[in-house]
Design an enzyme around this catalytic site. Structure first.
Site, PDB file in Angstrom:
ATOM      1  N   CYS A 130      -2.291  -0.334   7.274  1.00 23.72           N
ATOM      2  CA  CYS A 130      -1.435   0.849   7.330  1.00 23.72           C
ATOM      3  C   CYS A 130      -1.580   1.579   8.659  1.00 23.72           C
ATOM      4  CB  CYS A 130      -1.755   1.767   6.159  1.00 23.72           C
ATOM      5  SG  CYS A 130      -1.420   1.002   4.558  1.00 23.72           S
ATOM      6  N   GLU A 157       1.098   3.894   1.836  1.00 23.17           N
ATOM      7  CA  GLU A 157       1.683   4.314   3.107  1.00 23.17           C
ATOM      8  C   GLU A 157       2.861   3.433   3.494  1.00 23.17           C
ATOM      9  OE1 GLU A 157      -2.862   4.954   3.710  1.00 23.17           O
ATOM     10  OE2 GLU A 157      -1.536   3.710   2.484  1.00 23.17           O
ATOM     11  N   HIS A 164       0.849  -1.181   0.000  1.00 27.51           N
ATOM     12  CA  HIS A 164       0.000   0.000   0.000  1.00 27.51           C
ATOM     13  C   HIS A 164       0.891   1.240   0.000  1.00 27.51           C
ATOM     14  CE1 HIS A 164      -3.942  -1.943   1.656  1.00 27.51           C
ATOM     15  NE2 HIS A 164      -3.359  -2.702   0.749  1.00 27.51           N
ATOM     16  N   CYS A 192      -5.857   2.270   5.806  1.00 27.12           N
ATOM     17  CA  CYS A 192      -6.643   1.055   6.031  1.00 27.12           C
ATOM     18  C   CYS A 192      -6.165   0.423   7.337  1.00 27.12           C
ATOM     19  CB  CYS A 192      -6.466   0.089   4.868  1.00 27.12           C
ATOM     20  SG  CYS A 192      -4.806  -0.630   4.787  1.00 27.12           S
TER      21      CYS A 192
END
Length: 208
Positions: A130, A94, A92, A127
């Site tokens: 993260c 992040e 992801h 999410c």
């Protein structure tokens, strides 16, 4: 092709010896062109543009994040979502941005003594995965664009998060600033979904 005793293709069982991912070729030039800005809005505009570029270049999902030195506004690392193009669910935006920033800083802790305060600017709220990574990263502030519900509306599974996740981070000394250019960030998510971009939830989001 090697076959198993049943006659089907044998499964490769050797242990990988390294974990490597490659950033999109356009990203370095975009990062190099960034002029440090003092306002969160300027940093968010840059991150949203990276998310949009990741979609238009077909190099990943509609998410981007960057780590900045909080006071100076200097860009430390820019990351984008690489899940589908690099074949790993952990990539992801992040996670990518934090990992790159820690490599750049030479320390797994961006809050270590002697380092300036760092912040994570992300085009969409983190999410569940993260969110879990943020307290261990060492950043002092998280700046978010689109909300969790915007990502869910586009079809993404954001996982199980505490209702007051921002308060939980604040209790650990990590400030949270939400809804910075939310409409623009949410627009990238909608454009991606409307354009048929792959919604890459595990098991098609069945929860199985």
């Amino acid at each position: 092709m090697a076959l198993s005793e049943s006659g089907s293709p044998a499964v490769q069982t050797s242990q990988p010896e390294s974990l490597h991912f490659t950033m999109p070729p356009w990203l370095s030039a975009m990062a190099a062109a960034y002029a440090p800005g003092g306002a969160p809005e300027a940093r968010m505009a840059f991150v949203i543009e990276a998310a949009r570029r990741n979609v238009s270049e077909r190099t990943g999902g509609p998410f981007a994040a960057a780590v900045f030195e909080q006071e100076s506004g200097r860009l430390v690392a820019l990351g984008v979502n690489l899940v589908t193009t690099q074949g790993a669910s952990i990539l992801h935006a992040e996670i990518v941005a934090l990992a790159l920033a820690q490599r750049a800083a030479g320390n797994y802790d961006l809050g270590a003594p002697g380092l300036p305060a760092h912040e994570l600017v992300t085009s969409t709220e983190p999410c569940a995965m993260c969110l879990g990574a943020i307290p261990w990263s060492g950043v002092r502030r998280v700046v978010c664009g689109a909300r969790d519900e915007d990502a869910r509306a586009a079809g993404f599974d954001e996982g199980a998060k505490p209702a007051d996740w921002a308060g939980a981070l604040a209790a650990r000394g990590i400030a949270v600033l939400r809804d910075v250019a939310r409409a623009e960030a949410a627009g990238v998510l909608r454009e991606y979904a409307d354009g048929g971009g792959p919604i890459y939830n595990s098991r098609a989001g069945t929860g199985a």
